[in-house]
Design an enzyme around this catalytic site. Structure first.
Site, PDB file in Angstrom:
ATOM      1  N   GLU A 284     -22.136   4.805  -5.521  1.00 15.03           N
ATOM      2  CA  GLU A 284     -21.389   3.737  -4.863  1.00 15.03           C
ATOM      3  C   GLU A 284     -21.359   2.474  -5.736  1.00 15.03           C
ATOM      4  OE1 GLU A 284     -19.347   3.168  -2.670  1.00 15.03           O
ATOM      5  OE2 GLU A 284     -19.547   1.041  -2.217  1.00 15.03           O
TER       6      GLU A 284
ATOM      7  N   ASN B  64       7.288   4.972   4.804  1.00 13.41           N
ATOM      8  CA  ASN B  64       5.959   5.113   4.231  1.00 13.41           C
ATOM      9  C   ASN B  64       5.707   6.608   4.056  1.00 13.41           C
ATOM     10  OD1 ASN B  64       3.377   4.735   3.400  1.00 13.41           O
ATOM     11  ND2 ASN B  64       2.617   3.785   5.278  1.00 13.41           N
TER      12      ASN B  64
ATOM     13  N   LYS C 117      -5.687  -0.094   0.673  1.00 16.14           N
ATOM     14  CA  LYS C 117      -6.745  -0.180   1.673  1.00 16.14           C
ATOM     15  C   LYS C 117      -6.919   1.140   2.407  1.00 16.14           C
ATOM     16  CE  LYS C 117     -10.054  -1.850   3.946  1.00 16.14           C
ATOM     17  NZ  LYS C 117     -11.296  -1.684   3.193  1.00 16.14           N
TER      18      LYS C 117
ATOM     19  N   CYS D 209       1.881   1.815   2.502  1.00 18.53           N
ATOM     20  CA  CYS D 209       2.693   0.592   2.532  1.00 18.53           C
ATOM     21  C   CYS D 209       2.432  -0.155   3.816  1.00 18.53           C
ATOM     22  CB  CYS D 209       4.158   0.969   2.467  1.00 18.53           C
ATOM     23  SG  CYS D 209       4.488   2.162   1.194  1.00 18.53           S
TER      24      CYS D 209
ATOM     25  N   ARG E 167      -3.664  -4.694   2.082  1.00 12.57           N
ATOM     26  CA  ARG E 167      -3.580  -3.257   1.829  1.00 12.57           C
ATOM     27  C   ARG E 167      -3.145  -2.971   0.389  1.00 12.57           C
ATOM     28  NH1 ARG E 167      -2.572  -0.320   6.799  1.00 12.57           N
ATOM     29  NH2 ARG E 167      -1.509   1.221   5.544  1.00 12.57           N
TER      30      ARG E 167
ATOM     31  N   TRP F  82       4.203   0.131  -2.289  1.00  8.79           N
ATOM     32  CA  TRP F  82       3.429   0.619  -3.450  1.00  8.79           C
ATOM     33  C   TRP F  82       4.326   1.647  -4.099  1.00  8.79           C
ATOM     34  CZ3 TRP F  82      -0.317  -0.534  -6.466  1.00  8.79           C
ATOM     35  CH2 TRP F  82      -1.550  -1.017  -6.017  1.00  8.79           C
TER      36      TRP F  82
HETATM   37  C1  F6R Z   1     -14.025   2.043  -2.154  1.00 12.45           C
HETATM   38  C2  F6R Z   1     -13.100   2.288  -1.066  1.00 12.45           C
HETATM   39  C3  F6R Z   1     -12.525   3.639  -0.919  1.00 12.45           C
HETATM   40  C4  F6R Z   1     -12.608   4.075   0.549  1.00 12.45           C
HETATM   41  C5  F6R Z   1     -11.924   5.418   0.723  1.00 12.45           C
HETATM   42  C6  F6R Z   1     -12.010   5.920   2.143  1.00 12.45           C
HETATM   43  O1  F6R Z   1     -14.538   0.745  -2.112  1.00 12.45           O
HETATM   44  O2  F6R Z   1     -12.794   1.398  -0.305  1.00 12.45           O
HETATM   45  O3  F6R Z   1     -13.170   4.551  -1.743  1.00 12.45           O
HETATM   46  O4  F6R Z   1     -13.945   4.136   0.921  1.00 12.45           O
HETATM   47  O5  F6R Z   1     -10.572   5.302   0.363  1.00 12.45           O
HETATM   48  O6  F6R Z   1     -11.421   5.045   3.042  1.00 12.45           O
HETATM   49  P1  F6R Z   1     -11.716   5.135   4.585  1.00 12.45           P
HETATM   50  O7  F6R Z   1     -13.116   4.733   4.815  1.00 12.45           O
HETATM   51  O8  F6R Z   1     -10.712   4.208   5.219  1.00 12.45           O
HETATM   52  O9  F6R Z   1     -11.461   6.577   4.982  1.00 12.45           O
END
Ligand code: F6R
Length: 597
Positions: free
Chosen positions: A475, A107, A592, A2, A28, A81
């Site tokens: 990917e 959160n 995010k 959140c 986010r 969320w």
């Molecule tokens: C896909 C995406 C997620 C992040 C994953 C890890 O486009 O954004 O799969 O890559 O949640 O996030 P981080 O890099 O912040 O650990």
């Protein structure tokens, strides 16, 4: 997951400022929002004291306002969320106690909330929402009958099971009591005003001086100061603020319709910046890998695919085996780690719970921790023994693009440094930046847009590659899935004949990565296998081939070709999403930073 934004100061428009802070956190992802303030003047509450005034709504903030909230210089807001309880106005935060004199934003997930709620109901508390979060306000109310408010917040926090970040306020003092384990909270220091947020990016318009709260630390923050202490020992903590490196301009969309497109276009410059300024840092990390007895790359989602590409890069370029694991699985098979092991976690946010869990468990086994991370001061950054900042600037599109390419660029530089050929690594990155720039020219973009129009009505796609093109395929499939909601499956091309070919029929879109490397011929063979079953072959290569029904040209950049190839996947996902009238910046069911397990 959140968004949290809190303000204490001298301004009289706290509610507007908080709403603006929440808008900065919109990227986010959220399904409802709320703001609570304590009015400046005297308002009569049920107990004859000031009451906290709240506005909560479902949906996006959009053009909503908080004009009806009273003038105030103290309050906080939250974007939710849904976890416990549906998406409704009452379930949105902040939550109040029985008398509207205590408010809480939260959160995380309170794992023992059912038992706590039962006891509170027995004691006469009345609940408005179905959330686990509301019990926090009532528990503080209960405890603060006998002990001062901050102590009541501390006792409440200690009664909660699970990973939680909470901020509580009451009408008696204009101060926040903020405490956390798990989810991030950062204090921002201004002049005669202070802030709290779940994400440092939201503080950039106001201050660059920040302090990231550690787990089990509690902060008491008012407009003049912030006191921090350890909730287990009650010992006070000396706070050393750090200065954020990001520029506020980097977090604006500019002329782009979406952050994701802006961030895709920023990538050639980020790659060049890494090529030109990170060789020394890469060499240091290479040295650490060299000295370790067993090195492991871990991450989640896109970061896991970059970690996977590291296995190929280190083997091919540096003749060194570096292992890879999806962070959420690594926790279950790391018993062999010891004090000579090295675990390098890759993360944009530095707050992904599964990645942090893996790293913390590795640390318990004595392993050293490396981090390739985008957010300065994030939990991963603080935990790591060896850190490399990605330097991609704030990434606001939920689907990771530039941070992921930043991670990959660093891995390329580290792999070459490990082979004693750092300058060659730099050249590879310069080639990759040029090839990516070419791909982002309008003729190539139009070619990908045209493909998106052709594919937008499809329900399934397959993406294949071998070697470095295998993680590229994974990917690409993820990008297509997460923002266009079309099912896409990434496969090692060699696996086709072990089952998946059964699903290829007339017209099935099959994306084939066929860079000019040792995998070229085998990837084309995979394309032919799919074509023989009626597949519609989309070839991504430096030269066309008769097996391709549709062709996207990507200039060769040696091992760096993986970078423009991944960018093709980003662009295809993006334009499929736009063609389907979706919002690529805010995909459904994805936040995010995923700060829950
Ligand atoms: C896909 C995406 C997620 C992040 C994953 C890890 O486009 O954004 O799969 O890559 O949640 O996030 P981080 O890099 O912040 O650990």
């Amino acid at each position: 997951m959140c968004g949290i934004f809190a303000y204490a100061g001298n301004r009289s428009d706290a509610s507007q400022l908080i709403l603006h802070g929440l808008k900065l956190l919109e990227y986010r992802g959220y399904d409802s929002w709320g703001v609570a303030v304590i009015p400046r003047g005297k308002g009569e509450g049920k107990r004859g004291k000031n009451e906290i005034v709240v506005k909560k709504r479902i949906g996006k903030i959009g053009d909503a306002n908080v004009n009806e909230l009273p003038s105030s210089s103290f309050g906080f807001g939250h974007t939710r969320w849904a976890t416990h309880g549906g998406v409704t106005n009452v379930n949105a935060h902040p939550h109040l106690d029985c008398f509207n004199t205590i408010a809480v934003i939260h959160n995380g997930i309170v794992e023992n909330y059912e038992q706590l709620k039962k006891n509170l109901i027995k004691n006469g508390h009345k609940f408005q929402s179905e959330t686990d979060s509301e019990i926090i306000a009532h528990l503080i109310e209960e405890y603060s009958k006998n002990i001062p408010f901050p102590k009541a917040v501390q006792k409440t926090f200690n009664s909660l099971e699970g990973l939680n970040a909470i901020i509580a306020i009451n009408t008696k003092e204009e101060q926040f009591c903020a405490v956390k384990n798990g989810s991030p909270l950062v204090i921002g220091f201004g002049k005669n005003e202070n802030f709290l947020a779940s994400d440092a990016a939201a503080l950039l318009p106001y201050t660059k001086q920040v302090y990231f709260l550690e787990d089990n630390q509690m902060a008491i923050v008012n407009k003049d100061k912030a006191d921090v202490f350890d909730v287990a020992t009650n010992r006070s903590v000396l706070i050393k603020p750090i200065t954020l490196e990001w520029d506020i301009k980097q977090s604006h969309k500019g002329n782009y319709p979406y952050f994701m497109l802006k961030e895709i276009h920023e990538q050639p410059d980020i790659i060049l910046e890494i090529a030109n300024s990170r060789l020394n840092e890469a060499m240091k990390m290479a040295e650490v890998i060299k000295k370790s007895h067993g090195a492991y790359l871990v991450g989640c989602g896109s970061a896991a695919y970059v970690a996977n590409s590291g296995v190929y890069l280190f083997s091919k370029v540096a003749k060194r085996h570096v292992n890879f694991a999806v962070a959420s699985e690594f926790s279950y098979h790391l018993d062999f780690l010891n004090d000579k092991s090295l675990v390098i976690a890759l993360s944009q946010s530095g707050e992904t719970m599964d990645t942090l869990e893996a790293v913390k468990r590795a640390k318990v086994k004595g392993a050293k921790i490396g981090a390739i991370v985008n957010v300065l001061g994030s939990t991963l950054y603080r935990i790591a023994d060896y850190k490399l900042l990605i330097g991609a600037g704030p990434e606001k599109g939920v689907a990771s693009t530039k941070a992921l390419i930043g991670k990959l660029s660093h891995l390329i530089l580290i792999a070459y440094s490990l082979a004693g050929k750092g300058n060659q690594g730099k050249e590879v990155l310069i080639k990759a930046a040029a090839s990516s720039k070419k791909l982002l020219q309008s003729t190539n973009i139009n070619n990908i847009k045209k493909l998106a129009k052709l594919l937008k009505t499809k329900s399934h796609m397959f993406v294949i590659g071998r070697g470095l093109s295998y993680p590229t395929s994974l990917e690409t499939a993820l990008k297509i899935k997460e923002i266009s909601y079309i099912h896409a499956e990434g496969l090692a091309a060699g696996e086709l004949k072990h089952g998946p070919l059964a699903l290829i029929e007339k017209g099935t879109p099959c994306i084939v990565f066929a860079p000019q490397d040792e995998t070229h011929g085998a990837n084309l063979a995979g394309a032919m296998e799919m074509k023989a079953r009626g597949g519609y072959i989309i070839g991504i290569s430096n030269k066309s081939h008769e097996v391709f029904d549709y062709y996207i040209q990507v200039n060769d950049a040696l091992e760096g070709t993986i970078i423009p190839n991944i960018i093709v996947g980003q662009l295809l996902g993006y334009y499929l999403s736009v063609e389907k009238d979706l919002d690529p910046d805010k995909p459904r069911n994805l936040a995010k930073s995923v700060t829950v397990k």
